[in-house]
Design an enzyme around this catalytic site. Structure first.
Site, PDB file in Angstrom:
ATOM      1  N   GLY A  64       0.834  -1.197   0.000  1.00 28.73           N
ATOM      2  CA  GLY A  64       0.000   0.000   0.000  1.00 28.73           C
ATOM      3  C   GLY A  64       0.863   1.239   0.000  1.00 28.73           C
ATOM      4  O   GLY A  64       2.061   1.163   0.300  1.00 28.73           O
ATOM      5  N   CYS A  91       5.112  -6.249   1.593  1.00 27.42           N
ATOM      6  CA  CYS A  91       5.470  -4.827   1.601  1.00 27.42           C
ATOM      7  C   CYS A  91       4.764  -4.077   2.748  1.00 27.42           C
ATOM      8  O   CYS A  91       5.102  -4.307   3.898  1.00 27.42           O
ATOM      9  CB  CYS A  91       5.198  -4.219   0.226  1.00 27.42           C
ATOM     10  SG  CYS A  91       6.116  -2.692  -0.019  1.00 27.42           S
ATOM     11  N   TYR A  92       3.765  -3.220   2.452  1.00 26.44           N
ATOM     12  CA  TYR A  92       3.081  -2.535   3.556  1.00 26.44           C
ATOM     13  C   TYR A  92       2.498  -3.557   4.536  1.00 26.44           C
ATOM     14  O   TYR A  92       2.515  -3.354   5.751  1.00 26.44           O
ATOM     15  CB  TYR A  92       1.958  -1.634   3.016  1.00 26.44           C
ATOM     16  CG  TYR A  92       1.288  -0.802   4.091  1.00 26.44           C
ATOM     17  CD1 TYR A  92       1.792   0.436   4.452  1.00 26.44           C
ATOM     18  CD2 TYR A  92       0.167  -1.275   4.768  1.00 26.44           C
ATOM     19  CE1 TYR A  92       1.202   1.198   5.455  1.00 26.44           C
ATOM     20  CE2 TYR A  92      -0.440  -0.531   5.775  1.00 26.44           C
ATOM     21  CZ  TYR A  92       0.084   0.710   6.113  1.00 26.44           C
ATOM     22  OH  TYR A  92      -0.496   1.454   7.103  1.00 26.44           O
ATOM     23  N   HIS A 178       7.945  -7.974  -3.712  1.00 20.83           N
ATOM     24  CA  HIS A 178       6.644  -8.343  -4.305  1.00 20.83           C
ATOM     25  C   HIS A 178       6.724  -9.664  -5.072  1.00 20.83           C
ATOM     26  O   HIS A 178       7.189  -9.687  -6.222  1.00 20.83           O
ATOM     27  CB  HIS A 178       6.173  -7.227  -5.253  1.00 20.83           C
ATOM     28  CG  HIS A 178       5.792  -5.985  -4.519  1.00 20.83           C
ATOM     29  ND1 HIS A 178       4.520  -5.766  -4.059  1.00 20.83           N
ATOM     30  CD2 HIS A 178       6.525  -4.924  -4.135  1.00 20.83           C
ATOM     31  CE1 HIS A 178       4.483  -4.601  -3.427  1.00 20.83           C
ATOM     32  NE2 HIS A 178       5.692  -4.068  -3.451  1.00 20.83           N
ATOM     33  N   GLU A 180       4.295 -11.205  -6.326  1.00 17.57           N
ATOM     34  CA  GLU A 180       3.214 -11.274  -7.316  1.00 17.57           C
ATOM     35  C   GLU A 180       3.606 -10.721  -8.680  1.00 17.57           C
ATOM     36  O   GLU A 180       2.907 -10.942  -9.657  1.00 17.57           O
ATOM     37  CB  GLU A 180       1.965 -10.544  -6.773  1.00 17.57           C
ATOM     38  CG  GLU A 180       2.055  -9.032  -6.635  1.00 17.57           C
ATOM     39  CD  GLU A 180       2.706  -8.548  -5.337  1.00 17.57           C
ATOM     40  OE1 GLU A 180       3.487  -9.310  -4.748  1.00 17.57           O
ATOM     41  OE2 GLU A 180       2.445  -7.402  -4.928  1.00 17.57           O
ATOM     42  N   ASP A 236     -14.065  -7.513 -24.905  1.00 17.70           N
ATOM     43  CA  ASP A 236     -14.588  -7.185 -23.583  1.00 17.70           C
ATOM     44  C   ASP A 236     -16.112  -7.039 -23.577  1.00 17.70           C
ATOM     45  O   ASP A 236     -16.793  -7.596 -22.711  1.00 17.70           O
ATOM     46  CB  ASP A 236     -13.932  -5.899 -23.042  1.00 17.70           C
ATOM     47  CG  ASP A 236     -12.415  -6.004 -23.044  1.00 17.70           C
ATOM     48  OD1 ASP A 236     -11.910  -7.142 -23.073  1.00 17.70           O
ATOM     49  OD2 ASP A 236     -11.741  -4.963 -23.030  1.00 17.70           O
ATOM     50  N   LYS A 378      -6.965  -9.141 -19.386  1.00 16.94           N
ATOM     51  CA  LYS A 378      -7.422  -9.489 -20.739  1.00 16.94           C
ATOM     52  C   LYS A 378      -7.400 -10.997 -21.011  1.00 16.94           C
ATOM     53  O   LYS A 378      -8.358 -11.548 -21.547  1.00 16.94           O
ATOM     54  CB  LYS A 378      -6.523  -8.779 -21.756  1.00 16.94           C
ATOM     55  CG  LYS A 378      -7.050  -8.797 -23.162  1.00 16.94           C
ATOM     56  CD  LYS A 378      -8.020  -7.668 -23.357  1.00 16.94           C
ATOM     57  CE  LYS A 378      -8.484  -7.466 -24.763  1.00 16.94           C
ATOM     58  NZ  LYS A 378      -9.330  -6.274 -24.848  1.00 16.94           N
TER      59      LYS A 378
END
Ligand code: XMP
Length: 522
Positions: A64, A91-92, A178, A180, A236, A378
């Site tokens: 964050g 992280c945060y 991170h 991710e 989409d 996507k």
């Protein structure tokens, strides 16, 4: 009651991602989904009952933008600890864990954004099956200075001596970097270690389950009301239409605006797919004349874009006004379109002010939004489309800009030019598909140039139009390289265009990359 039901109504394991406002929160959930595990994102300050109802098997605390060195910034609510399930702070998430357990967090002078070398110091399940040295992605200003009580140091990097830690007796883990993001070596393995080896979840979630869940959410939200959707034939809006159709059937009304600036055959294809094959409620608005009239005499690219956007809104608005009692507008917004950060308001209904694709719907269209793809990427939307039975050719089509051929005809747009361009573009794409090159390029199209050139056909001089061909390779469409298509192939396409389209005497191939050029010519 827990809503985490699979398509066979079995309760499925859930990893809760508690959002502290990071730009990567959605990526965490996406990585968990990639491992076929259900994941739900909730804002850090969501009420206790909601968290309990999810009954998570594990919790990931996101990063964050705040600093735990300020007292008013977010903290992990007590309920998260009371649930007694494994926790991974990122992280945060790590910094607030450290602070809440009595450690010290400081705002370092040097903010760290980018690669850092991580050295794993202590064996931990979190780092099992990994090398002892990893390249990891850091993005932080603050860092943990002193380990909290009862925590063990797991790993260090040069700039962050406490880069990973673990509670001595509880399944609480934390990472300064991170896992991710794809830049982190083996980040996926670290997350998999957490979800499978520490949380011990089953990988029992499928795209089907997401479809069922979204259908239920749509039903709960719109109840018996009618929903309007602007169908463009793009991925989409098509997937949104298919999903809503499953949820509310003919209470979904789609408006497909044929503005005359679409690719050859596209209006028929869209109507066939949705109206004939999927039995969707689609109204086709034949608006080519209006668009061409508004574009008459206009040469400036920006002005053309604005006119096309505005005309689209007028046409859509006029169609919507003919329909009665419509309270909801569905949009195929996907996560990369979401400008605001994810979190507490991401699923909340909001009154429309603007529409990112068409450039602003009138305020008086006071409808609530339905955006069932808002948290998906996507490629996930494409997978959803496959599950929903949409034709693969439609899902894997190259992107097409909202203003359509209007920005591929340089200078004034006329009916004659659109007819020529549609033919040339059709030949190019048809040949790319035949040569098995269509999937190798990210986007390909023809452009109508605002010049004439001299050619010779038989013994006749032909002073005629010039067509440009453009094909690019790109991952994110922000930068692109011109596609190095084989000369023989280009020669064949050029021959076909000049031979089959009488009004064209010359074909050129665009060898500009982006930057400095853009993908479209206008
Ligand atoms: P550029 O030309 O900016 O294009 O390099 C990048 C990508 O965006 C598409 N594009 C648009 N898409 N509305 C859209 O929905 C637009 O106004 C628009 N302009 C460009 C373009 O086709 C390429 O994929």
């Amino acid at each position: 009651m827990s809503a985490n039901l699979s398509s066979t109504s079995k309760i499925i394991d859930t990893i809760l991602v508690l959002d502290f406002g990071s730009q990567y929160t959605q990526l965490i959930a996406r990585r968990v989904r990639e491992s076929s595990v259900y994941s739900e994102i909730l804002p850090w300050d969501i009420d206790e009952k909601k968290i309990k109802s999810i009954n998570p098997k594990g919790i990931i605390l996101s990063g964050g933008p705040d600093s735990v060195t300020e007292s008013y910034t977010p903290r992990i609510p007590q309920i998260i600890f009371d649930l007694n399930v494994p926790i991974l702070g990122i992280c945060y998430g790590m910094q607030t864990l450290a602070e809440q357990f009595g450690g010290q967090v400081i705002s370092s002078e040097f903010k760290e954004f980018g690669y850092s070398e991580l050295k794993v110091k202590t064996d931990s399940i979190l780092f099992s099956n990994l090398n002892k040295t990893l390249n990891v992605w850091m993005s932080h200003g603050d860092q943990v200075q002193d380990l909290p009580d009862n925590f063990d140091l797991l790993a260090s990097s040069t700039s962050a001596p406490i880069a990973a830690m673990q509670h001595l007796t509880k399944p609480i883990y934390a990472l300064q970097f991170h896992p991710e993001v794809t830049h982190t070596d083996d980040g996926k393995t670290i997350l998999d270690n957490f979800i499978f080896k520490i949380c011990k979840v089953n990988s029992d979630w499928k795209m089907d389950d997401l479809i069922d869940q979204r259908i239920q959410e749509i039903k709960d939200k719109v109840q018996n009301s009618k929903v309007l959707l602007g169908l463009s034939g793009g991925v989409d809006s098509s997937v949104t239409a298919a999903l809503l159709n499953k949820a509310i059937g003919n209470k979904l009304i789609c408006v497909f605006v044929d503005n005359g600036l679409l690719r050859k055959g596209e209006p028929i294809e869209v109507m066939n797919t949705f109206k004939e094959n999927m039995n969707l409620n689609v109204i086709k608005s034949d608006s080519e004349d209006i668009f061409l009239r508004h574009l008459e005499g206009i040469e400036n690219p920006e002005q053309k874009r604005k006119i096309i956007g505005r005309t689209f809104i007028d046409v859509f608005d006029a169609e919507a006004n003919k329909l009665k009692e419509i309270n909801f507008l569905a949009q195929g917004t996907i996560y990369p379109d979401v400008i605001e950060s994810s979190g507490s308001e991401s699923k909340e209904a909001r009154v429309i002010k603007s529409h990112h694709n068409v450039g602003g719907l009138p305020d008086e269209m006071n409808m609530e939004l339905v955006e069932p793809l808002r948290d998906l990427f996507k490629d996930e939307v494409r997978k959803l489309g496959v599950e929903l039975g949409l034709p693969k050719e439609m899902l894997n089509r190259h992107p097409f800009p909202g203003p359509g051929l209007g920005v591929r005809i340089l200078g004034e747009v006329t009916k004659e030019k659109t007819t020529i361009l549609k033919e040339a573009d059709y030949i190019f794409i048809e040949e790319l598909i035949r040569a098995d090159l269509y999937k190798m390029v990210s986007q390909a199209f023809a452009v109508f140039l605002p010049i004439k050139s001299v050619g010779v056909v038989g013994d006749e001089r032909r002073y005629a139009e010039v067509i440009g061909l453009r094909a690019v390779e790109t991952v994110d469409f922000m930068t692109a390289r011109w596609a190095h298509l084989p000369y023989d192939f280009l020669e064949h396409v050029s021959n076909r265009i000049v031979n089959e389209i009488e009004q064209v005497s010359r074909v050129v191939y665009d060898i500009s990359s982006k930057p400095p050029a853009t993908i479209e010519w206008e």
